[in-house]
Design an enzyme around this catalytic site. Structure first.
Site, short mmCIF file in Angstrom:
data_model
loop_
_atom_site.label_atom_id
_atom_site.label_comp_id
_atom_site.label_asym_id
_atom_site.label_seq_id
_atom_site.Cartn_x
_atom_site.Cartn_y
_atom_site.Cartn_z
N CYS A 86 -117.59 79.21 -91.31
CA CYS A 86 -116.01 78.71 -91.14
C CYS A 86 -115.81 78.83 -89.77
O CYS A 86 -114.83 78.35 -89.39
CB CYS A 86 -115.12 79.88 -92.04
SG CYS A 86 -115.62 80.18 -93.70
N CYS A 209 -104.76 81.79 -101.90
CA CYS A 209 -105.90 81.08 -101.38
C CYS A 209 -105.83 79.82 -100.57
O CYS A 209 -104.94 78.85 -101.13
CB CYS A 209 -106.84 80.99 -102.68
SG CYS A 209 -107.01 82.44 -103.67
N HIS A 335 -108.74 73.74 -95.18
CA HIS A 335 -109.91 74.43 -94.58
C HIS A 335 -111.12 73.60 -94.64
O HIS A 335 -112.17 74.19 -95.53
CB HIS A 335 -110.03 75.90 -95.18
CG HIS A 335 -111.22 76.71 -94.64
ND1 HIS A 335 -111.55 76.52 -93.33
CD2 HIS A 335 -111.83 77.64 -95.20
CE1 HIS A 335 -112.46 77.44 -93.09
NE2 HIS A 335 -112.69 78.17 -94.41
#
Length: 394
Positions: A86, A209, A335
């Protein structure tokens, strides 16, 4: 070494785009970055490129960097792909800064991309899983959410953290994301919404989340020798720090902190010659709400065990003493793994350029971005400062 500056930054929308490819998303981000340069920019000035991506779904794992840079017209420009889960494009920005500071290049493109929503849920879980310890965590059934749930459980037990604090993080970031036209989940949610949402991995609910996302982001980094060609008040990259740690949670001594973030922050502050109390705003890696709380402490914004108090007091809201994740963060903006770190820099650039619109932090002159790989196997921190024209090259 020479100073390095961000002279332009842009991103695509983050979300689910079945009609887009990773190449088209990267083109959108690149064109936005070029358009953002205050005094104009000729792409022929790019000396080098660094591109971050995990390669979710297995698309173009080899030579994915040149695949996107050639597509946007940077034919023949040296390009390197960076993979640090990430934190891939956060590290791509770091590599760009190193190339400029060393004198190897005057202008470097740093960016990242990911397409995640065209894979099945099981396939996406697999690709998220490869960012953790594969043999003893992922293959034994531990999910990405499950990993952070373990961290949340340890933190909550040690510091008596009510789950409501996680929900307050989510509500804050959704409020910011609702003002960001690029956000995937650009709507507000209340603390009650987050508290009552289905549990994903106890104590984390759905609203604690981040989503899986498609998207791309690009940053243009220039040396002090040429920066005046592109901006009168450029954004200096005052400090960069990086760190790594054991990939698996079971290998770590403490699950209530991320040592890689601590090391990265310490090095970035030292390079910038500042302390955490001199930061005006921050974009931190909130893949899960607990990750943002851990970041407050790892980055030195508060003492151990005080992160819940910081969010409860409203200090990290847009109008607070230290606004955090004005973009909406990973939680609301989205994301797309390989694009996230560069996307954080886009927000820092817009805040320090005064172009963040409804999200603008008044009077901001110094910001920080914090990008984490996996559950803390790697982390990178950048400190940015807005400079007046007479200071450039001083």
């Amino acid at each position: 070494m020479r100073d390095a500056y961000v002279v332009g930054a842009g991103q695509s929308d983050f979300g689910a785009f079945p009609d887009e490819s990773y190449r088209s998303l990267f083109r959108t981000a690149f064109e936005a970055a070029v358009a953002s340069v205050p005094k104009g920019f000729d792409p022929a000035a790019v000396d080098e490129a660094v591109v971050g991506t995990l390669g979710v779904g297995g698309r173009q794992l080899g030579l994915s960097g040149p695949a996107v840079t050639e597509h946007v017209g940077l034919g023949g420009v040296p390009c390197t792909r960076v993979e640090n889960a990430c934190a891939a494009s956060g590290f791509a920005v770091r590599q760009a800064v190193q190339a400029v500071r060393s004198g190897m290049a005057d202008v470097v493109l740093a960016g990242g991309f990911e397409v995640m929503t065209d894979a099945s849920a099981d396939a996406t879980k697999y690709w998220l899983g490869v960012s953790g310890e594969t043999e003893w965590e992922r293959l034994s059934g531990t999910t990405f959410a499950g990993t952070y749930a373990q961290m949340a459980g340890v933190y909550a037990d040690r510091y008596d953290l009510p789950r409501e604090r996680l929900s307050q993080v989510a509500a804050k970031n959704h409020e910011n994301g609702a003002k960001n036209p690029h956000a995937q989940l650009g709507f507000e949610c209340s603390v009650e919404d987050a508290e009552s949402a289905p549990v994903v991995a106890d104590p984390l609910t759905l609203y604690h989340c981040c989503p899986t996302s498609d998207g791309a982001a690009c940053v243009l980094v220039a040396s002090e020798d040429v920066v005046a060609e592109y901006a009168d008040e450029p954004i200096r990259i005052a400090g960069v720090g990086a760190g790594s740690d054991r990939v698996g949670l079971f290998q770590r001594e403490d699950l209530a902190r991320i040592p890689a973030s601590e090391r990265a922050a310490e090095r970035a502050y030292e390079a910038a010659r500042i302390g955490p109390d001199e930061i005006d705003f921050a974009e931190v890696h909130d893949c899960f709400a607990i990750a943002e709380l851990l970041a407050y402490e790892d980055l030195g914004f508060c003492e151990r065990g005080e992160a819940g108090d910081l969010v409860a007091a409203g200090a990290t809201e847009r109008g607070g003493d230290l606004p955090v994740n004005t973009s909406g963060g990973l939680k609301s903006k989205g994301h797309p793994i390989g694009a996230t770190g560069a996307g954080q820099v886009v927000e820092a650039f817009e805040q320090l350029s005064g172009t963040a619109g409804e999200r603008q932090v008044a009077g901001a002159t110094r910001g920080l971005t914090h990008n984490v790989g996996g559950s803390g196997g790697a982390a990178v921190v950048h400190v940015f400062e807005r400079e007046e024209s007479e200071e450039v090259g001083a």
